[in-house]
Design a protein around this motif. Sequence first.
Motif, mmCIF file in Angstrom:
data_model
loop_
_atom_site.group_PDB
_atom_site.id
_atom_site.type_symbol
_atom_site.label_atom_id
_atom_site.label_comp_id
_atom_site.label_asym_id
_atom_site.label_seq_id
_atom_site.Cartn_x
_atom_site.Cartn_y
_atom_site.Cartn_z
ATOM 1 N N SER A 1 0.793 -1.232 0.000
ATOM 2 C CA SER A 1 0.000 0.000 0.000
ATOM 3 C C SER A 1 0.825 1.281 0.000
ATOM 4 O O SER A 1 0.328 2.336 -0.403
ATOM 5 N N LEU A 2 2.067 1.218 0.451
ATOM 6 C CA LEU A 2 2.900 2.425 0.538
ATOM 7 C C LEU A 2 4.028 2.342 -0.489
ATOM 8 O O LEU A 2 4.880 1.458 -0.421
ATOM 9 N N SER A 3 4.020 3.247 -1.432
ATOM 10 C CA SER A 3 5.041 3.232 -2.489
ATOM 11 C C SER A 3 6.344 3.860 -2.003
ATOM 12 O O SER A 3 6.352 4.701 -1.113
ATOM 13 N N CYS A 4 7.427 3.452 -2.640
ATOM 14 C CA CYS A 4 8.750 3.970 -2.290
ATOM 15 C C CYS A 4 9.113 5.110 -3.239
ATOM 16 O O CYS A 4 8.327 5.509 -4.099
ATOM 17 N N LYS A 5 10.318 5.653 -3.090
ATOM 18 C CA LYS A 5 10.825 6.651 -4.023
ATOM 19 C C LYS A 5 10.842 6.072 -5.439
ATOM 20 O O LYS A 5 11.323 4.944 -5.641
ATOM 21 N N GLU A 6 10.347 6.823 -6.395
ATOM 22 C CA GLU A 6 10.415 6.385 -7.786
ATOM 23 C C GLU A 6 11.703 6.937 -8.403
ATOM 24 O O GLU A 6 11.882 8.156 -8.496
ATOM 25 N N ILE A 7 12.585 6.047 -8.817
ATOM 26 C CA ILE A 7 13.857 6.500 -9.372
ATOM 27 C C ILE A 7 13.677 7.094 -10.766
ATOM 28 O O ILE A 7 14.514 7.859 -11.237
ATOM 29 N N MET A 8 12.558 6.747 -11.415
ATOM 30 C CA MET A 8 12.295 7.250 -12.760
ATOM 31 C C MET A 8 10.789 7.484 -12.903
ATOM 32 O O MET A 8 9.998 6.555 -12.731
ATOM 33 N N ALA A 9 10.391 8.731 -13.179
ATOM 34 C CA ALA A 9 8.967 9.067 -13.284
ATOM 35 C C ALA A 9 8.816 10.330 -14.131
ATOM 36 O O ALA A 9 9.708 11.184 -14.156
ATOM 37 N N PRO A 10 7.676 10.474 -14.825
ATOM 38 C CA PRO A 10 7.467 11.695 -15.629
ATOM 39 C C PRO A 10 7.218 12.896 -14.732
ATOM 40 O O PRO A 10 6.772 12.763 -13.588
ATOM 41 N N SER A 11 7.513 14.059 -15.247
ATOM 42 C CA SER A 11 7.251 15.294 -14.509
ATOM 43 C C SER A 11 5.775 15.646 -14.622
ATOM 44 O O SER A 11 5.037 15.085 -15.440
ATOM 45 N N SER A 12 5.323 16.607 -13.826
ATOM 46 C CA SER A 12 3.932 17.065 -13.879
ATOM 47 C C SER A 12 3.699 17.849 -15.179
ATOM 48 O O SER A 12 4.656 18.253 -15.838
ATOM 49 N N PRO A 13 2.422 18.073 -15.563
ATOM 50 C CA PRO A 13 2.139 18.778 -16.830
ATOM 51 C C PRO A 13 2.833 20.125 -16.971
ATOM 52 O O PRO A 13 3.178 20.540 -18.079
ATOM 53 N N ASP A 14 3.045 20.833 -15.841
ATOM 54 C CA ASP A 14 3.707 22.139 -15.929
ATOM 55 C C ASP A 14 5.235 22.019 -15.918
ATOM 56 O O ASP A 14 5.948 23.025 -15.837
ATOM 57 N N GLY A 15 5.743 20.785 -15.950
ATOM 58 C CA GLY A 15 7.185 20.572 -16.003
ATOM 59 C C GLY A 15 7.849 20.462 -14.651
ATOM 60 O O GLY A 15 9.046 20.207 -14.571
ATOM 61 N N GLY A 16 7.082 20.665 -13.579
ATOM 62 C CA GLY A 16 7.652 20.592 -12.236
ATOM 63 C C GLY A 16 7.555 19.192 -11.654
ATOM 64 O O GLY A 16 7.293 18.205 -12.342
ATOM 65 N N MET A 17 7.748 19.136 -10.343
ATOM 66 C CA MET A 17 7.736 17.856 -9.643
ATOM 67 C C MET A 17 7.028 18.042 -8.311
ATOM 68 O O MET A 17 7.346 18.964 -7.543
ATOM 69 N N GLY A 18 6.046 17.218 -8.049
ATOM 70 C CA GLY A 18 5.289 17.330 -6.814
ATOM 71 C C GLY A 18 6.000 16.688 -5.638
ATOM 72 O O GLY A 18 6.904 15.860 -5.808
ATOM 73 N N HIS A 19 5.591 17.096 -4.438
ATOM 74 C CA HIS A 19 6.157 16.489 -3.231
ATOM 75 C C HIS A 19 5.712 15.026 -3.121
ATOM 76 O O HIS A 19 4.642 14.644 -3.602
ATOM 77 N N ARG A 20 6.526 14.236 -2.488
ATOM 78 C CA ARG A 20 6.176 12.841 -2.204
ATOM 79 C C ARG A 20 6.250 12.676 -0.696
ATOM 80 O O ARG A 20 7.312 12.574 -0.106
ATOM 81 N N TRP A 21 5.052 12.703 -0.060
ATOM 82 C CA TRP A 21 4.985 12.752 1.400
ATOM 83 C C TRP A 21 4.956 11.354 2.016
ATOM 84 O O TRP A 21 4.321 10.445 1.484
#
Length: 555
Positions: free
Chosen positions: A97-117
């Motif tokens: 149920s709890l995901s880990c750090k993603e070493i490879m993932a697409p950026s958000s539509p605005d080109g940024g990166m969201g927090h991973r809490w």
Amino acid sequence: MEYSGEYYRCGWTLLFWTSLAVIVPVIITLWCSAQRSKRKTHMKDFFRKSKHGWHYTDLFNKPTYCCVCSQHILQGAFCDCCGVCADELCLRRADRSLSCKEIMAPSSPDGGMGHRWVRGNVPLASYCAVCKQQCGSQPKLCDFRCVWCQTTVHDDCMDSLADAAQCDLGEFHSLIIPPHYLYRVNKLRRRHPDEYSKLASSCCTGWTPVLVLANTRSGNNMGEALLGEFRTLLNPVQVFDLSELIPSKALQLCTLLPPGSVRVLVCGGDGTVGWVLDAIDTMKLKGQDQFIPRVTILPLGTGNDLSNTLGWGAGYAGEIPVEQVLRNVLDAEVVKMDRWKVQIASKGLYFRKPKVLSMNNYFSVGPDALMALNFHTHREKTPSFFSSRIINKAVYFLYGTKDCLVQECKDLDKRIELELDGERVALPSLEGIIVCNIGYWGGGCRLWEGMGDEPCPPTRLDDGLLEVVAVFGSFHCAQIQVKLANPVRLGQAHTVRLVLKSSKMPMQVDGEPWAQGPCTITITHKTQALMLYHSAEQTDDDDDESTASEADHQC
């Protein structure tokens, strides 16, 4: 007769209960041991298949709460990448149920990166990004931490945090490989250095990603804990355990990053650094010169002379946090260091290719090589005994004391010839010869300068010169290390040639010893490596003077 029969029955009864009292605990112990072994095997298999970097612990070193059931736990598992903690009963649920750090993932539509809490178990002495008050102070699972930028926020303050807030990767954004960068690299049709440079513009200005290569067997076995701390702060893909992946494989990540931008932090001893530098030379042979990284050191070994020469200290024991280590890497300056080729042609074996070794620190024949050989032989037999830097130094001292009495390398001058740049050198009565490339030798001794009471030519890492000195024995080596004596300076040279005419002598290159029969040894310049030099101020006056002197010599 009745009394005899009663006595006989009592004897058998006593024997039965005695046997039962012995056998039952043994059976229970064996059953528990088998169950523990079975459980350990299942747990290891589970950890291997999981996307988390789970580590099981019998006792957490601080108050810890399960991220699934929110209960306080004493033993369980934690992920050293994202910080998720779980007790044994909740472990599989946490993994699903709890995901880990993603070493490879697409950026958000605005080109940024969201927090991973991740909720709960925030670091001690951390403060809320909204109200600036301390986080994690309540005895329960509370508050949040971003696994990328390490920002912490109270439960009540989470709503006040702007919904559109982007993760900027925090203080070490210039060292982290963002997951969206690797995602874009994976989508590239044309793998070309120019394409990597274009992608780098989306990361940050002055982006110099760092790769961490740790030898978990070096020094006082701190490598495993350091790997976890670096995975917490960086992208796990840029942290490598050299007991699982050799340096040449790890360094292939450099070819997916902008040319000339990568820094490599080697956590280990001088031998580990040499291993990594040899892998970099292999990259040059493959035509990957533009991807060559700059190398820096976190000293975990016993001697650490190269680390000392480059200003990184004589040994790391956790005295400064990993965050400060990364700050030092950011501030370090690039210097060039000569590397040398040591060719050993054994006498009488004309049809066999000479043995070829790489040298960064020093080559020696004599008492210090004998101590290294004895130490190496016994460490191979009982490696678990040599897990502490203090124990290792004590063992070296004992072998040195023994050689003072035995003098196995006596009359070396009668068995060896020395040539510096083709000129024969007259040797005094000696027991050892040391050929140095760096400023330090023997675990922190400035060999060429000695006590500084005699003028001597300056030393540099990039001048293409070797410094050659002689010692009179193990006791003389000990005197040099405590600044009670100077070595005999034989000279500086671009090429050094030694001929061992008879008998077998102990030799070493950068702490790797062996026993060598009659041979010819030729030391010539091989290449130059790009290293990182740390010029931090020292508190001790002597250290101030030596650091300043070293900076003058290198820069």
